[in-house]
Design a protein around this motif. Structure first.
Motif, PDB file in Angstrom:
ATOM      1  N   UNK A   1       7.250  -1.603 -13.208  1.00  0.00           N
ATOM      2  CA  UNK A   1       7.092  -0.835 -12.006  1.00  0.00           C
ATOM      3  C   UNK A   1       6.277  -1.642 -11.013  1.00  0.00           C
ATOM      4  N   UNK A   2       6.492  -1.349  -9.737  1.00  0.00           N
ATOM      5  CA  UNK A   2       5.757  -2.025  -8.670  1.00  0.00           C
ATOM      6  C   UNK A   2       4.538  -1.184  -8.311  1.00  0.00           C
ATOM      7  N   UNK A   3       3.387  -1.849  -8.217  1.00  0.00           N
ATOM      8  CA  UNK A   3       2.144  -1.142  -7.931  1.00  0.00           C
ATOM      9  C   UNK A   3       1.298  -1.933  -6.939  1.00  0.00           C
ATOM     10  N   UNK A   4       0.414  -1.210  -6.259  1.00  0.00           N
ATOM     11  CA  UNK A   4      -0.553  -1.822  -5.351  1.00  0.00           C
ATOM     12  C   UNK A   4      -1.728  -0.870  -5.211  1.00  0.00           C
ATOM     13  N   UNK A   5      -2.829  -1.378  -4.721  1.00  0.00           N
ATOM     14  CA  UNK A   5      -3.998  -0.519  -4.521  1.00  0.00           C
ATOM     15  C   UNK A   5      -3.850   0.234  -3.199  1.00  0.00           C
ATOM     16  N   UNK A   6      -4.442   1.416  -3.115  1.00  0.00           N
ATOM     17  CA  UNK A   6      -4.426   2.147  -1.849  1.00  0.00           C
ATOM     18  C   UNK A   6      -5.053   1.339  -0.710  1.00  0.00           C
ATOM     19  N   UNK A   7      -6.069   0.515  -1.030  1.00  0.00           N
ATOM     20  CA  UNK A   7      -6.703  -0.287   0.030  1.00  0.00           C
ATOM     21  C   UNK A   7      -5.742  -1.336   0.586  1.00  0.00           C
ATOM     22  N   UNK A   8      -4.868  -1.895  -0.263  1.00  0.00           N
ATOM     23  CA  UNK A   8      -3.877  -2.857   0.242  1.00  0.00           C
ATOM     24  C   UNK A   8      -2.821  -2.143   1.082  1.00  0.00           C
ATOM     25  N   UNK A   9      -2.363  -1.009   0.624  1.00  0.00           N
ATOM     26  CA  UNK A   9      -1.283  -0.310   1.314  1.00  0.00           C
ATOM     27  C   UNK A   9      -1.725   0.300   2.638  1.00  0.00           C
ATOM     28  N   UNK A  10      -2.978   0.722   2.721  1.00  0.00           N
ATOM     29  CA  UNK A  10      -3.435   1.369   3.949  1.00  0.00           C
ATOM     30  C   UNK A  10      -2.576   2.583   4.246  1.00  0.00           C
ATOM     31  N   UNK A  11      -2.055   2.653   5.465  1.00  0.00           N
ATOM     32  CA  UNK A  11      -1.216   3.787   5.878  1.00  0.00           C
ATOM     33  C   UNK A  11       0.265   3.560   5.598  1.00  0.00           C
ATOM     34  N   UNK A  12       0.621   2.417   5.015  1.00  0.00           N
ATOM     35  CA  UNK A  12       2.037   2.126   4.747  1.00  0.00           C
ATOM     36  C   UNK A  12       2.556   3.003   3.625  1.00  0.00           C
ATOM     37  N   UNK A  13       3.709   3.554   3.814  1.00  0.00           N
ATOM     38  CA  UNK A  13       4.405   4.325   2.790  1.00  0.00           C
ATOM     39  C   UNK A  13       5.635   3.516   2.412  1.00  0.00           C
TER      40      UNK A  13
END
Length: 126
Positions: A1-13
């Protein structure tokens, strides 16, 4: 699965593979620059990310994703706790990156060979 931290994603969905092109990737091989994703109804899409961090250790990839280095591809069992705690979120959740290879290492006792001269000969007493 693809994952990232909320801090990296920011407001991107990031729900679709097309939104991933050009973002930071956490890869398991030096020569890796893209992932081929499998999606709903057998759809296949290749996404090209910018290598930000490379390690063939799953634990290091997990740590880099939690630290906000970019998007990582990891097996569910490795990131389950971080997903539940909110330290990671799924990226393009309807898509998978297929089988990923990470080296596994085990620490074992060192084998010490006994010289043949010290072993009892057949037929001799102990």
């Amino acid at each position: 699965m693809l994952v990232a931290s909320p801090s990296y994603l920011g407001d991107r969905d990031l729900d679709c593979p097309g939104q991933l092109d050009g973002l930071d990737g956490i890869f398991s091989r030096q020569d890796e620059r893209a992932w081929t994703l499998s999606g709903p109804d057998g759809a296949v899409r290749t996404v090209a990310l910018v290598p930000r961090y490379v390690s063939n250790e799953g634990a290091a990839i997990l740590s880099a994703a939690v630290a906000g280095f970019g998007i990582g591809a990891l097996p569910t069992f490795m990131c389950e706790k971080d997903l539940q705690s909110g330290r990671l979120v799924r990226v393009a959740p309807a898509w998978t990156a297929g089988a990923r290879h990470h080296d596994d290492h085990a620490i074992t006792a060192r084998y010490v060979a006994v010289p043949a001269k010290t072993l009892p000969s057949p037929g001799r007493g102990r």
